[in-house]
Write a protein that holds these residues in place. Structure first.
Motif, PDB file in Angstrom:
ATOM      1  N   GLN A  68      56.442  28.621   2.612  1.00  0.00           N
ATOM      2  CA  GLN A  68      57.462  26.854   2.594  1.00  0.00           C
ATOM      3  C   GLN A  68      57.666  26.965   3.838  1.00  0.00           C
ATOM      4  OE1 GLN A  68      61.639  27.746   1.597  1.00  0.00           O
ATOM      5  NE2 GLN A  68      61.913  26.048   0.648  1.00  0.00           N
ATOM      6  N   THR A  69      57.376  27.911   5.570  1.00  0.00           N
ATOM      7  CA  THR A  69      57.841  26.714   6.468  1.00  0.00           C
ATOM      8  C   THR A  69      56.053  26.122   6.783  1.00  0.00           C
ATOM      9  OG1 THR A  69      58.787  29.341   7.148  1.00  0.00           O
ATOM     10  CG2 THR A  69      57.731  28.053   8.269  1.00  0.00           C
ATOM     11  N   MET A  70      54.607  26.833   6.276  1.00  0.00           N
ATOM     12  CA  MET A  70      53.726  26.359   6.598  1.00  0.00           C
ATOM     13  C   MET A  70      53.434  25.047   6.129  1.00  0.00           C
ATOM     14  SD  MET A  70      50.994  29.342   5.826  1.00  0.00           S
ATOM     15  CE  MET A  70      51.137  30.180   4.204  1.00  0.00           C
ATOM     16  N   TYR A 107      44.947  29.114  -0.724  1.00  0.00           N
ATOM     17  CA  TYR A 107      45.294  27.936  -0.479  1.00  0.00           C
ATOM     18  C   TYR A 107      46.173  28.306   1.177  1.00  0.00           C
ATOM     19  CZ  TYR A 107      48.662  24.248   0.397  1.00  0.00           C
ATOM     20  OH  TYR A 107      50.196  23.370   0.501  1.00  0.00           O
ATOM     21  N   GLU A 108      46.700  29.455   0.292  1.00  0.00           N
ATOM     22  CA  GLU A 108      47.973  30.260   0.976  1.00  0.00           C
ATOM     23  C   GLU A 108      47.260  30.388   2.668  1.00  0.00           C
ATOM     24  OE1 GLU A 108      47.980  31.165  -1.461  1.00  0.00           O
ATOM     25  OE2 GLU A 108      49.700  30.072  -2.445  1.00  0.00           O
ATOM     26  N   VAL A 109      46.065  31.287   2.315  1.00  0.00           N
ATOM     27  CA  VAL A 109      45.304  31.550   3.256  1.00  0.00           C
ATOM     28  C   VAL A 109      44.252  30.677   4.344  1.00  0.00           C
ATOM     29  CG1 VAL A 109      42.932  33.010   3.692  1.00  0.00           C
ATOM     30  CG2 VAL A 109      44.802  34.126   2.788  1.00  0.00           C
ATOM     31  N   ALA A 110      44.137  29.642   3.534  1.00  0.00           N
ATOM     32  CA  ALA A 110      43.644  28.197   4.539  1.00  0.00           C
ATOM     33  C   ALA A 110      44.705  27.308   4.783  1.00  0.00           C
ATOM     34  CB  ALA A 110      42.041  27.448   3.553  1.00  0.00           C
ATOM     35  N   LEU A 111      45.503  27.248   4.708  1.00  0.00           N
ATOM     36  CA  LEU A 111      47.048  26.795   5.346  1.00  0.00           C
ATOM     37  C   LEU A 111      47.102  27.784   6.507  1.00  0.00           C
ATOM     38  CD1 LEU A 111      48.402  23.938   5.505  1.00  0.00           C
ATOM     39  CD2 LEU A 111      50.043  25.553   3.781  1.00  0.00           C
ATOM     40  N   HIS A 112      47.236  28.830   6.947  1.00  0.00           N
ATOM     41  CA  HIS A 112      47.509  30.048   7.671  1.00  0.00           C
ATOM     42  C   HIS A 112      46.773  29.296   8.841  1.00  0.00           C
ATOM     43  CE1 HIS A 112      47.954  34.019   9.739  1.00  0.00           C
ATOM     44  NE2 HIS A 112      48.873  33.290   9.551  1.00  0.00           N
ATOM     45  N   PHE A 113      45.244  29.882   8.093  1.00  0.00           N
ATOM     46  CA  PHE A 113      44.120  29.782   9.061  1.00  0.00           C
ATOM     47  C   PHE A 113      43.846  28.106   9.803  1.00  0.00           C
ATOM     48  CE2 PHE A 113      40.166  28.954  10.674  1.00  0.00           C
ATOM     49  CZ  PHE A 113      39.538  29.892  10.898  1.00  0.00           C
ATOM     50  N   ARG A 114      44.125  27.069   8.849  1.00  0.00           N
ATOM     51  CA  ARG A 114      44.277  26.091  10.264  1.00  0.00           C
ATOM     52  C   ARG A 114      45.429  25.611  10.496  1.00  0.00           C
ATOM     53  NH1 ARG A 114      46.523  20.984   8.500  1.00  0.00           N
ATOM     54  NH2 ARG A 114      47.072  21.723   6.526  1.00  0.00           N
ATOM     55  N   LEU A 116      47.553  27.703  12.558  1.00  0.00           N
ATOM     56  CA  LEU A 116      47.514  28.665  13.541  1.00  0.00           C
ATOM     57  C   LEU A 116      46.290  27.601  14.602  1.00  0.00           C
ATOM     58  CD1 LEU A 116      48.385  31.680  12.041  1.00  0.00           C
ATOM     59  CD2 LEU A 116      49.538  30.278  13.508  1.00  0.00           C
ATOM     60  N   ARG A 117      44.849  27.928  13.543  1.00  0.00           N
ATOM     61  CA  ARG A 117      43.680  27.521  14.914  1.00  0.00           C
ATOM     62  C   ARG A 117      43.923  25.780  15.483  1.00  0.00           C
ATOM     63  NH1 ARG A 117      38.250  29.084  14.086  1.00  0.00           N
ATOM     64  NH2 ARG A 117      37.873  31.515  14.556  1.00  0.00           N
ATOM     65  N   GLN A 118      44.269  25.279  14.889  1.00  0.00           N
ATOM     66  CA  GLN A 118      44.969  24.141  14.970  1.00  0.00           C
ATOM     67  C   GLN A 118      45.858  23.868  16.621  1.00  0.00           C
ATOM     68  OE1 GLN A 118      46.897  20.891  12.177  1.00  0.00           O
ATOM     69  NE2 GLN A 118      44.608  20.540  11.284  1.00  0.00           N
ATOM     70  N   LYS A 119      46.549  24.504  16.904  1.00  0.00           N
ATOM     71  CA  LYS A 119      46.974  24.904  17.956  1.00  0.00           C
ATOM     72  C   LYS A 119      47.377  25.867  18.341  1.00  0.00           C
ATOM     73  CE  LYS A 119      50.216  22.264  16.454  1.00  0.00           C
ATOM     74  NZ  LYS A 119      50.931  21.269  17.487  1.00  0.00           N
ATOM     75  N   GLY A 120      46.134  26.410  18.635  1.00  0.00           N
ATOM     76  CA  GLY A 120      45.166  27.627  19.453  1.00  0.00           C
ATOM     77  C   GLY A 120      45.404  28.471  19.903  1.00  0.00           C
ATOM     78  N   PHE A 121      45.835  29.205  17.737  1.00  0.00           N
ATOM     79  CA  PHE A 121      46.117  31.160  18.160  1.00  0.00           C
ATOM     80  C   PHE A 121      44.451  30.782  18.257  1.00  0.00           C
ATOM     81  CE2 PHE A 121      50.594  28.987  17.648  1.00  0.00           C
ATOM     82  CZ  PHE A 121      50.688  30.210  18.128  1.00  0.00           C
ATOM     83  N   ASN A 122      44.242  31.751  18.431  1.00  0.00           N
ATOM     84  CA  ASN A 122      42.808  33.024  18.404  1.00  0.00           C
ATOM     85  C   ASN A 122      43.102  33.757  16.981  1.00  0.00           C
ATOM     86  OD1 ASN A 122      40.275  33.683  18.473  1.00  0.00           O
ATOM     87  ND2 ASN A 122      41.048  35.109  20.250  1.00  0.00           N
ATOM     88  N   ILE A 123      42.723  33.367  15.704  1.00  0.00           N
ATOM     89  CA  ILE A 123      43.130  33.604  14.323  1.00  0.00           C
ATOM     90  C   ILE A 123      41.407  33.942  13.772  1.00  0.00           C
ATOM     91  CG2 ILE A 123      43.235  32.024  13.665  1.00  0.00           C
ATOM     92  CD1 ILE A 123      44.725  33.683  11.167  1.00  0.00           C
ATOM     93  N   SER A 124      41.050  34.829  13.555  1.00  0.00           N
ATOM     94  CA  SER A 124      39.318  35.668  12.875  1.00  0.00           C
ATOM     95  C   SER A 124      39.486  34.096  11.280  1.00  0.00           C
ATOM     96  CB  SER A 124      39.113  36.834  12.933  1.00  0.00           C
ATOM     97  OG  SER A 124      38.111  37.480  11.939  1.00  0.00           O
ATOM     98  N   SER A 125      37.743  34.067  11.339  1.00  0.00           N
ATOM     99  CA  SER A 125      37.891  33.977  10.180  1.00  0.00           C
ATOM    100  C   SER A 125      37.174  34.668   8.810  1.00  0.00           C
ATOM    101  CB  SER A 125      37.094  32.528  10.380  1.00  0.00           C
ATOM    102  OG  SER A 125      35.607  33.598  11.118  1.00  0.00           O
ATOM    103  N   GLY A 126      37.923  35.764   9.538  1.00  0.00           N
ATOM    104  CA  GLY A 126      37.326  36.918   8.662  1.00  0.00           C
ATOM    105  C   GLY A 126      38.013  37.431   7.310  1.00  0.00           C
ATOM    106  N   ILE A 127      39.292  36.371   8.141  1.00  0.00           N
ATOM    107  CA  ILE A 127      40.415  36.333   6.819  1.00  0.00           C
ATOM    108  C   ILE A 127      40.369  35.670   5.167  1.00  0.00           C
ATOM    109  CG2 ILE A 127      42.713  36.208   8.676  1.00  0.00           C
ATOM    110  CD1 ILE A 127      42.957  33.062   7.457  1.00  0.00           C
ATOM    111  N   TYR A 128      39.053  35.112   5.473  1.00  0.00           N
ATOM    112  CA  TYR A 128      38.252  34.423   4.116  1.00  0.00           C
ATOM    113  C   TYR A 128      37.539  35.712   3.402  1.00  0.00           C
ATOM    114  CZ  TYR A 128      39.864  29.713   6.210  1.00  0.00           C
ATOM    115  OH  TYR A 128      40.068  29.055   6.452  1.00  0.00           O
ATOM    116  N   SER A 129      37.168  36.764   3.857  1.00  0.00           N
ATOM    117  CA  SER A 129      36.164  38.058   3.809  1.00  0.00           C
ATOM    118  C   SER A 129      37.163  38.693   2.287  1.00  0.00           C
ATOM    119  CB  SER A 129      35.452  39.309   4.640  1.00  0.00           C
ATOM    120  OG  SER A 129      37.567  40.106   4.279  1.00  0.00           O
ATOM    121  N   MET A 130      38.317  38.237   1.866  1.00  0.00           N
ATOM    122  CA  MET A 130      38.512  38.778   0.576  1.00  0.00           C
ATOM    123  C   MET A 130      37.874  38.405  -0.158  1.00  0.00           C
ATOM    124  SD  MET A 130      42.544  38.824   1.320  1.00  0.00           S
ATOM    125  CE  MET A 130      43.264  37.444   2.155  1.00  0.00           C
TER     126      MET A 130
END
Length: 141
Positions: A68-70, A107-114, A116-130
């Motif tokens: 809901q927050t995202m 969907y949730e993982v992609a939204l979370h990734f996008r 955070l990345r848009q605001k400059g957070f350093n988040i690994s793309s490894g979260i898609y490995s699952m």
């Protein structure tokens, strides 16, 4: 080359031109925009804008889940209103950066990734490995 005399403009002052009238229906707005007092409408619009901003700020406080927050942050950004709520978005994203996304869907993982990345957070793309096993399993067929 010979110059031709043109009649003076005074000769046309007495000419009355009959023009056809289209006979349009009266305007729905009437003379609202002609007689509208700019200061009254601007004051009302500014007051209403502040009410709506406070309502959105309360939405940030009343939000319960991560999804809901995202979705709230994403919607505000898509509407182009994120510059009004920079502090609220920054606080929410600061909280979201520590969330374990392994139990959520694509969907949730992609939204979370996008977000955070848009605001400059350093988040690994490894979260898609699952999701790799699902992708490669479907491609192998």
């Amino acid at each position: 080359m010979e110059l031709v005399d043109t009649p003076s403009l005074k000769a046309f002052e007495d000419v009355v031109v009959d023009r056809q009238v289209a006979g349009f229906d009266p305007s729905f707005w009437g003379d609202y925009f002609i007689t509208n007092q700019k200061s009254q409408s601007e004051a009302w619009m500014n007051e209403r804008a502040e009410e709506l901003k406070n309502e959105v700020r309360s939405m940030f406080q009343n939000v319960t889940g991560i999804l809901q927050t995202m979705n709230l942050i994403d919607t505000i950004q898509l509407l182009g209103l994120d510059y009004h709520f920079m502090e609220e978005i920054a606080k929410a994203l600061d909280h979201l950066k520590d969330v374990d996304m392994s139990k959520y869907g694509l969907y949730e993982v992609a939204l979370h990734f996008r977000l955070l990345r848009q605001k400059g957070f350093n988040i690994s793309s490894g979260i898609y490995s699952m999701f790799y096993s699902y992708i490669f399993r479907d491609l192998a067929r």
